[in-house]
Enzyme design. Sequence first.
Site, PDB file in Angstrom:
ATOM      1  N   HIS A 182      -9.381  13.404  -9.751  1.00 31.67           N
ATOM      2  CA  HIS A 182     -10.471  14.190  -9.070  1.00 31.67           C
ATOM      3  C   HIS A 182     -10.698  15.446  -9.956  1.00 31.67           C
ATOM      4  O   HIS A 182      -9.968  15.837 -10.495  1.00 31.67           O
ATOM      5  CB  HIS A 182      -9.602  14.829  -7.702  1.00 31.67           C
ATOM      6  N   HIS A 220      -2.684   2.325   2.254  1.00 31.43           N
ATOM      7  CA  HIS A 220      -3.694   2.537   3.766  1.00 31.43           C
ATOM      8  C   HIS A 220      -3.634   1.203   4.201  1.00 31.43           C
ATOM      9  O   HIS A 220      -3.892   1.445   5.612  1.00 31.43           O
ATOM     10  CB  HIS A 220      -4.954   2.989   3.000  1.00 31.43           C
ATOM     11  N   ASP A 279       2.848   6.681  -0.916  1.00 34.29           N
ATOM     12  CA  ASP A 279       2.395   6.432  -2.250  1.00 34.29           C
ATOM     13  C   ASP A 279       3.549   6.183  -3.250  1.00 34.29           C
ATOM     14  O   ASP A 279       3.742   6.653  -4.358  1.00 34.29           O
ATOM     15  CB  ASP A 279       1.595   7.762  -2.787  1.00 34.29           C
ATOM     16  N   ASP A 292      -2.023   4.682  -7.814  1.00 35.73           N
ATOM     17  CA  ASP A 292      -2.162   5.965  -7.001  1.00 35.73           C
ATOM     18  C   ASP A 292      -0.804   6.127  -6.149  1.00 35.73           C
ATOM     19  O   ASP A 292      -0.746   5.673  -5.112  1.00 35.73           O
ATOM     20  CB  ASP A 292      -3.352   5.684  -5.863  1.00 35.73           C
TER      21      ASP A 292
END
Length: 481
Positions: free
Chosen positions: A145, A314, A352, A384
Site C-alpha cells: 500500500h 474474506h 490473516d 496477505d
Amino acid sequence: MKSAEILLLVLCLKVVCFLAFASAPSTCPADLGSKCSGSESDEWEGEFFPGITKIKYEGPSSKNRLAFKWYNAEEDILGKKMKDWLRFSVAFWHTFRGSGADPFGAPTKFWPWEDGTNSLAMAKRRMRANFEFIEKLGVEFWCFHDKDIAPDGKTIEETNANLDEVVAVAKELQGSKFHLLWGTAQLFLHPRYMHGAATSSEVGVYAYAAAQVKKAMEVTHYLGGENYVFWGGREGYQTLLNTDMERELNHLAKFLEAAVAYKKKIGFNGTLLIEPKPQEPTKHQYDWDAATTANFLRTHGLTGEFKINIECNHATLSGHSCHHELETARINGLLGNIDANTGDPQIGWDTDQFLTDIGEATLVMLSVVRNVWGGIAPGGFNFDAKLRRESTDVEDLFIAHIIGMDTLARGLRNVAKLIEDGSLSDLVRKRYESFDTEIGALIEAGKADFELLEKKALEWGEPKVASGKQELAEMIFQSAL
Ligand code: XLS
Ligand code: NI
Ligand code: NI
C-alpha cells in the site's frame, strides 16, 4: 478494571497502533538500545537477516525449519514450473509494518532494523530489508500500500514526494530480478476516510481519494506492477438509515471508471483487481463477495476492465469457502489473483493467518489449475498474512512464509495426482451424463421449450435419480492428500 478504565486503555492502545502506522512517534521502544536513534540515515550495517541464507528445497524428509519440503521452484508440475503456477508475493504491510498490536494490546514486534520512527530514512531502510527478505526466501514478487512504504507529509505534494523517494529506492532494489505483483492505495486508516473514500458522503474526500489512487497507480506503473488492487475497506455503511446506497454505488462506479481512463492515459497495462470482503471494518462492504462484485461490475459495464482478487479469509467471512469464491470468480472469467491466507474456524474476523491446511490448499489449487487461461498469471499468490502476535523472532517471518509456500506447493502436487488419477473428474462427468444426450444438448443450447420437455416427461415417466456419491468424491480427494 472497571469498564470505563478498560475503555480508556483500549482507546489509548488504538491510538498507539494508529501512530505506529500514520505518523512519526519521536520516542523509541525502551529495548531497542543503540540501534534506536530515529536518525536521518537509512544506513544499516551488514545484513538485516544475518545467519539466514537462501532458503533451499530439501524435500519432504528434511527437518530443517529453514528449508522447503514441498516447494521446488524450478520443478515442472503439469507442464509449468512450480514458481510459475504460484508466483508468490510478500505483503509489505504485514511482513514489514505488522507490529503485533491488537485492539487490546500494544505492539509486540520490534525488529532489529526498526528505530521506532516512521521517518523517510526508516522507510528506505525497511525497503532494503524487504528485498533482502524476498531474495533469501526465493520469492520474486512483492505487494504494497502507498502508506506502508512511505510516511505522509503535511500536504499531498509532500506526501507524493516522500513516496517518490522510497519508490526510487524500491525500483533500484527490484532490478530485473524482482517484480511488483501489485500496488494499492490505503484508503481506510486516516480519519478523513471514516465515511468511505469513493463512497464518502463528502465530495472533498472523494477528490482526495482520487488524488491518492492516481499517484498510487503512477508509482505502481513506474515499478512495472503487473496488477493494481482496489480493496474497499470503508466502501460500505454502518446503517442504511443515513445512507443513500444507490448514490454511493454510482459514485464507486464512476471512481472506477475514472481509474480505468487514467490507467489507459498513462499506458499502464496491468490488470485492475477488486478484492471482495463482506465486512470489517464497516458493517457492510459493497464488494461483499465474488458474486456481488461480478454483478456490480456487470451492472456498470466494467467487467472487461477488472478482475477479482480472492482472499481466502474474506471468503469465509462472507459465509463461503475459499473454493466457492475462487470457482465463482473463475466461471465468470474473473479470477485474477489470490490473497493467500486463512482465518480461524473459531474466530469470526479477518485473522490473516498463513494457510497451513493441505486439504484447503488442494481445493485452492484445483481452481487455479482449472482457470480458463491455465493458472492466474499475471496474478499470483500474495501472502496477505501475518505472524501471530506472540510470534516475535525474526526467523518466524521466514518460517511462516516457508510453511505457507510449502502448503500451496503440496496443494499443487495433490492436484497433479488428482488429474493423473482422473477418477474425480470421471465422477463429476458421469454425474451429468444424462445431459450428454440429444435432449440434453437441446436444453444446453437453449432449444428445449416447455412443450418439448413436457412431452419427454410424459414419455419417460418417473425419472431414475442416481446417487450423488459425495463420500466417494471425498475418498478420492483424500487419497491425493
Ligand atoms: C484487508 C485486505 C487488504 C487488502 C489490500 O482485509 O485484505 O489487506 O488486501 O488493501
Ligand atoms: Ni487482502
Ligand atoms: Ni484481508
